[in-house]
Scaffold this motif. Sequence first.
Motif, PDB file in Angstrom:
ATOM      1  N   SER A  90      -8.162  -2.708   1.659  1.00  0.00           N
ATOM      2  CA  SER A  90      -6.863  -2.054   1.653  1.00  0.00           C
ATOM      3  C   SER A  90      -7.001  -0.541   1.614  1.00  0.00           C
ATOM      4  N   ASP A  93      -6.287   1.006  -1.799  1.00  0.00           N
ATOM      5  CA  ASP A  93      -7.321   1.099  -2.819  1.00  0.00           C
ATOM      6  C   ASP A  93      -8.356   2.143  -2.489  1.00  0.00           C
ATOM      7  N   MET A 110       4.690  -4.529   1.549  1.00  0.00           N
ATOM      8  CA  MET A 110       3.900  -5.766   1.444  1.00  0.00           C
ATOM      9  C   MET A 110       4.693  -6.844   0.741  1.00  0.00           C
ATOM     10  N   LYS A 114       5.778 -10.405   2.310  1.00  0.00           N
ATOM     11  CA  LYS A 114       5.361 -11.675   1.717  1.00  0.00           C
ATOM     12  C   LYS A 114       6.545 -12.561   1.434  1.00  0.00           C
TER      13      LYS A 114
ATOM     14  N   LEU B 333      -6.761  -3.898  -6.798  1.00  0.00           N
ATOM     15  CA  LEU B 333      -5.652  -4.843  -6.933  1.00  0.00           C
ATOM     16  C   LEU B 333      -4.802  -4.930  -5.675  1.00  0.00           C
ATOM     17  N   CYS B 334      -4.660  -3.821  -4.994  1.00  0.00           N
ATOM     18  CA  CYS B 334      -3.785  -3.888  -3.820  1.00  0.00           C
ATOM     19  C   CYS B 334      -4.390  -4.755  -2.735  1.00  0.00           C
ATOM     20  N   SER B 335      -5.695  -4.622  -2.555  1.00  0.00           N
ATOM     21  CA  SER B 335      -6.336  -5.474  -1.555  1.00  0.00           C
ATOM     22  C   SER B 335      -6.250  -6.934  -1.951  1.00  0.00           C
ATOM     23  N   LEU B 336      -6.398  -7.161  -3.246  1.00  0.00           N
ATOM     24  CA  LEU B 336      -6.342  -8.541  -3.704  1.00  0.00           C
ATOM     25  C   LEU B 336      -4.923  -9.089  -3.593  1.00  0.00           C
ATOM     26  N   TYR B 337      -3.977  -8.188  -3.690  1.00  0.00           N
ATOM     27  CA  TYR B 337      -2.603  -8.621  -3.484  1.00  0.00           C
ATOM     28  C   TYR B 337      -2.371  -8.918  -2.015  1.00  0.00           C
ATOM     29  N   GLU B 338      -2.947  -8.101  -1.202  1.00  0.00           N
ATOM     30  CA  GLU B 338      -2.789  -8.275   0.235  1.00  0.00           C
ATOM     31  C   GLU B 338      -3.309  -9.634   0.693  1.00  0.00           C
ATOM     32  N   ASN B 339      -4.466 -10.029   0.179  1.00  0.00           N
ATOM     33  CA  ASN B 339      -5.009 -11.310   0.621  1.00  0.00           C
ATOM     34  C   ASN B 339      -4.687 -12.454  -0.319  1.00  0.00           C
ATOM     35  N   ASP B 340      -3.731 -12.237  -1.200  1.00  0.00           N
ATOM     36  CA  ASP B 340      -3.223 -13.269  -2.093  1.00  0.00           C
ATOM     37  C   ASP B 340      -4.192 -13.710  -3.177  1.00  0.00           C
ATOM     38  N   CYS B 341      -5.346 -13.087  -3.255  1.00  0.00           N
ATOM     39  CA  CYS B 341      -6.285 -13.486  -4.308  1.00  0.00           C
ATOM     40  C   CYS B 341      -5.741 -13.197  -5.692  1.00  0.00           C
TER      41      CYS B 341
END
Lengths: 351, 447
Positions: A90, A93, A110, A114, B333-341
């Motif tokens: 991302s 980040d 986002m 979603k 956290l944002c990347s993890l939010y992006e991929n739903d993890c």
Amino acid sequence: MQYVGSYCSCDSWFSQLRKVKKISHVFHFILKMCLFPPFMWCCNICCMDSCSVAWEKRKDYAKHSCWFMLGRGLKRKLSDYEENMAGLSSAFDSSRNLTYPLKRQLVLNMCLTKLQTYRMLVEPDLHRSVLIANTVRQIQEEMRQETSQQPVNVCNGIGLHSQNYPGVDSAGISAQLLSGVNQQESNCCDSRSAEEPIENGLLMVSDDDMSSAISSILKDLDFMEDISPPTCLVPAGDDQPKSPENVGLKLEDDRQELKGAECVFGSFEISNSTSYLKDLAIDDIFEDIDTSMYDSDFCCPPLMPSRLPPATTEETLKTFPTCNSSPTNNIQICRTDLSELDHIMEILVGS
Amino acid sequence: MAGAGGGNDIQWCFSQVKGAVDDDVAEADIISTVEFNHSGELLATGDKGGRVVIFQQEQENKTQAHSRGEYNVYSTFQSHEPEFDYLKSLEIEEKINKIRWLPQKNAAQFLLSTNDKTIKLWKISERDKRPEGYNLKEEDGRYRDPTTVTTLRVPVFRPMDLMVEASPRRIFANAHTYHINSISINSDYETYLSADDLRINLWHLEITDRSFNIVDIKPANMEELTEVITAAEFHPNSCNTFVYSSSKGTIRLCDMRASALCDRHSKLFEEPEDPSNRSFFSEIISSISDVKFSHSGRYMMTRDYLSVKIWDLNMENRPVETYQVHEYLRSKLCSLYENDCIFDKFECCWNGSDSVVMTGSYNNFFRMFDRNTKRDITLEASRENNKPRTVLKPRKVCASGKRKKDEISVDSLDFNKKILHTAWHPKENIIAVATTNNLYIFQDKMN
């Protein structure tokens, strides 16, 4: 003009953002969301049909990836998906250049994407939907507080009329920022004069809209058997009302929609961080874009709470079939609008 | 015994791995729950295809004093089938969400297994003898002509190959509108609770047509919904006490003696948010994914996205211990939010003596925290350390800066490989760790 050349690829859109130097990250996101095959730039109405069909077909896809929809009609390859799933890419980040409002906007986008995706699923996950809705509310609240402290900057005289649409950057959705303006409560469903609704409509996306959008999502989760229309989610505007460089987008007049069908309208606003947008001829870029396709997926709730008692909200939602299910009507409405515009342009220019 | 710590005191060795070897994971094989029974002799796993596989520990071999018995397949059965809800046009997944064992009262074993909507009580019984010598039936079952019978004999039981049968004894259905996330058996061994996103129901094990609703957090107007129930458990000793956790990071302890509908909690456990760690995702990562009482009943453990917290039931305003599971993810956290993890629901478990807690992470890592020595260890469940009694090497994730040798950087973690379900033997240092479709069993090194 350097457009996002790789909009057709299946790469993670965040990694795409980094590649193109000129345009801001947020812009990329927006563009990617809007983009489709090139003809969309000019001939968006025809796209709507194929788009909504593609959208329908993608429901299964949503099951495969919990990924929210990136570009419509573009199926992400499994290998790309896995590649991206495996890592963290991302821009939020990794980039330190993003300002807080920009980050907030990204997160908000986002979230809304979603939520929209989950709506398309047969059975959305209540837990996730609630968490995301809370995040949206939190951001919304923050924005509201910020704007209540900022001086109101209303672009009143900028001819927020449909006639001037092609060339005008309207105040767009900074509605919630324009808290001093009463029109915040009004909605584009007012069937007053031709000009007023548009103006009101431009300012219409308010917190109430967002809340009611979230509310209706939650309500629909409760009535899973209903085939309610996907209520519309509108990305909130950013919080810098100083520059009128926001691009106001397509609005629908309520008169047509009250024919008892659907409305396709949405206000979609791009972050107006001026530093990013100033050096670009935004008018040129967005003149031709009809983001009604985007709007059809992110359309606003047709009726605002200020107008209807809450009890009938659900009922009302039911009377408005999905954009997907009746694309032709949408096209008709858009066509009407465009033809009106054409007519007016002719008058202005031709004579 | 089970008093050893998780740091340097104990060395974990690979023991066994169950499941397919290939990387292509069939969706139905994804393990969705792991649970030891009360004696630890049986280990049950449920998968996404609705099957339950039970492993039994071999009796300890006297000659092989170095290792404890291996776990071998004892019984496999299809617990839940996919269903279709005609009213709502929805498919009901057959994935087993939870398995809970009942304590053994007779020769048979009982367990409760649940999917999103239906709970079933299964009886697993052994048959190792069969009657032989019927007068009217042949050995293969055909009936004899009565006129050919000249003498009478008494049928006797003769040994046969062990056969393990699983039969559904009770089916508890149609009580949940939302997806069941937890079941918990009461210490009275007569009742149990089942919790979905908005409601908790109390059942009697003998009665299937009725359940009592004891918690209901559904608002009158669904638009006002901001919180859901994420896990619930009965207290191990007090049959009137249970807790439930929420998506907002709160745990409520309820006493069923207070009122029939336990909407008002007796205790509310909530830690005030740390303002320095505030982000857009604060609420999402505070959502509790699992809550477990300690065996003693004095403490309870909660797992949220980044940490494990241990609460003393007598203190509501903050946990007594907090352990960071993968703090290096906070900046991602944002990347993890992006991929739903960020929505992954990790479970946690106690060891038999409540001195060590364990939970899973990404990249097939799992973590143990010793509460006494305050040491923690990260281990990996992978087929690379395949030989029994190979001591597992501790792993380390490098958050930033220079990566030392043997460390893994955050960016090279595989977020597809997550360990959500772990279980610890109630009496010994044997742990079961489930990766996506494999079950790993590790033991401590016995010298």
